[in-house]
Design an enzyme around this catalytic site. Sequence first.
Site: not given
Lengths: 765, 159
Positions: A205, A236, A240, A318, A350, A449, A718
């Site tokens: 990703q 998902f 990443e 988060r 996610r 963020t 998400e």
Amino acid sequence: MSGAPKGAAHQAVAHESAEKHVSGRADYTDDLVTPVGCLHAYLGGADVTHGLIMGMDLSAVEAAPGVLGVLTAVDIPGKNQISAVHAGDEPLFPEEMVEYHGQPLFAVVAETRDQARRAAALAEIEISPLPHVLSVGEAMESRLPHVTAPLKLQRGDARKALDAAPRRLAGRMEVGGQEHFYLEGQIALAIPGEDDEMVIHCSTQHPSEAQAIVADVLGVPANAVVVNVRRMGGGFGGKESQMNLFAAVAAMAARRFGRAVKLRPDRDQDMAITGKRHDFLGSYDVGFDDAGRIVGVEAELAARCGFSADLSGPVTDRACFHFDNAYYLPEVTITSRPMKTNTVSNTAFRGFGGPQGMLVGERVIEEIAYALGRDPLEIRRANFYREGADETPYHQKVEDNIIARVVDELEESADYQARRAAVLEHNAKGGIIRKGIALTPVKFGISFTATWYNQAGALIHIYKDGSVHLNHGGTEMGQGLNTKVAQVVSEALGVDLDRIKVTKTTTEKVPNTSATAASSGADLNGMAALDACETLKARLAGFLRESRGVEEVEFLPGRVRAGAEEIDWTALISEAYMARVQLSATGFYKTPKIHWDRDKGQGRPFFYFAYGAACSEVSVDTLTGEYMVERVDILHDVGRSLNPAVDLGQVEGAFAQGMGWLTTEELWWDEDGRLRTHAPSTYKIPLASDMPRDFRVKLAEWSENPERTIKRSKAVGEPPFMLAMCVLEALSMAVASVCDYAECPRLDAPATPERVLIAVERLRR
Amino acid sequence: MSRIHVTTTINGEETDFLCEPQQTLLDVLRDDLDMTGSKEGCGSGDCGACSVILDGRLVCSCLVLAPEAEGRSVETIEGMAEGDKLHPLQQKFLEMAALQCGVCTPGILVAAKNLLERNPDPTEEEVRYWLAGNLCRCTGYDKIIRAVMETAADLRGAA
């Protein structure tokens, strides 16, 4: 009537690869034709959870059939470091200490994958064991360090408000982690080139990060490394940062042997050595009045982060950002505790911590409802953000609030009140099968963020024949990003979708990209592509004004009007080429308005919010704990949908994945620190037979993003994941019926049939 | 060890290949015969991404040894369309957006085709439990179930 090109934005066109998907012709990384002489690598790992490496005897591995050699830490040409956040705490191959069970210590390279895989098992590794800590609770008791700095969000004086509150309660909740279970596992294929060059095909990703990490590990500049990905078989969040290891090892092996090398772990190793959603231990202390309105709350969100930081900082941040969900918390303190544990390093998934924080927040609402003997939906309404009560714990005002309308509409379309009355009536009869129903809202903040991540690039070529070649920095993992961005380009240029080709994502075309994550793919890359289109259109319009001597130029489907003349697109492009108009352009976008001061816990981290609501009805067998989710109604906000078919798919799939997280998906480590749920035989994602038979999913068609996003759409990856919270609360209601709702069952997640049964037994006493 | 010569029929065409005795049918299809539509999702028969039909029976090709294909008939996703003409199930999946990342899609289509050959008029419960051996992580299955039910109805109408 100018109309729109075929396949332009807002049309429900099929996924750009759908025909290849259904005929088995879509190529994933493992399907690419490999160069002649391609070798295969496999990882060998520790059989101990925590300990000092005393010695590694790899002679049997090296002597195994087909083996060309092994690679350990000493063979790394550059840095032995793959931390996604440059924390310096994640060696590619550890040299001194093993920090989780299965941690890779070496790679073996052989002629075939089978040979490499068998050889990897022959290593003799001597490790002197150290005590290990697996859970969040133990980590806090043992005073293990944080893997990264905690966050504190504060507004007002929560402690004072709690002390003065008419009513008060406290509790804690365990929230389980989750394995991504992307159907296509991790994979990298590295192909060495001239000099220091390396081309990598990888299921990622975040190609730019894979590129940077590979460059560091090889000790070469980033310009020597190319990372490509045409499509992934699901991501998902699990790709990443988690592909870094595989890309780096494949590249290192390719450099060493001067041949292409493929590395693909089997599913069991993939699950053992790649990060998962963070487990959380949430605790809360809430003060409220007799109407159920919250006056103050203190919450602590502690997470199992595994042995290294990875993305745990922004994930636990988060969680704090979403504890409030859709509710105004007048006096509030929320803190995160990103705990180190001797487990695989937890990572993006996610929702990125949002679901866990939000679930604990919803538990607070549920607790208040049970304490007051009220329908939780009433407590929700009493606490929704509203005029004058619209500031979040991070001091951002909620300016686009539509939660009340979304919930009102769903309450009516799902016939919630009548069905709740029927459920209560059913349960009042006693009986073995009990029912539950719940309606929960979602408000989810959109933007990375990490503010600098909110940028994207695109590259568009128009070829002489009028066909369009589109490239952007986002990656396709099934979510339909390429389709949506192509639709944006179709509308902007007035070209039918079938004349636009989206090609593989590659660091060669768009540099310094952000991860396709945080639901941001279409928001960022759609805008960047639009920017490139505007540049191209300005050039074409300028050419027409000059060559035709007109002022008015309008782009129409398949043609352009210049004054009174209409010119076919293909003819225009041909003419523009002959007139030496540049037909290639880059585009760029950065999200406006956002800023965030983490030290102060203040700012506007989110450009806007996405909203939704869901209602679930369940039946629980109180003798076995087994249950069925009978009916689900969803109303979800995607602004003006770029593609309703794709967006509905995202909403449905996210709900199913969220439901799995809260019901059947249980990660289980044994006392020795081995993950025992390391394959679909033991780790249970939802099946077709598990899903509700009555599934009514709608988009809030009236919604339009008040912010200037791409075509006024909203991000969709998400937010709908958290719609599944209503399943847990509906199960909770069915359980609570056995004690006439006198007590909140405090079901932990996942609410496996076992946990449901335990809760039933506990409440019956 | 000497390689084994296997003669089999794949998607109606007689095919022969050489394989190691421990190679799976999935590996031979993907690595030696360049038929990469069948996917390895788990390698342990739990996800269905490698589904093929062996002598009329739905199997996970990761659990079939390649030499076992000797003298038998194998049907894979590559044989589902007739040239450029998609099978009605493929067409319906495409139209109804019953797919996302696409990795489970070939296995699910092969499984659904096998179901409809056995039972042209399945109930929704039958479809759901028949496909319970095929994991999908993206879609939530609802569109898949609808697509199979609709195709079954269309095929019955056409018959």
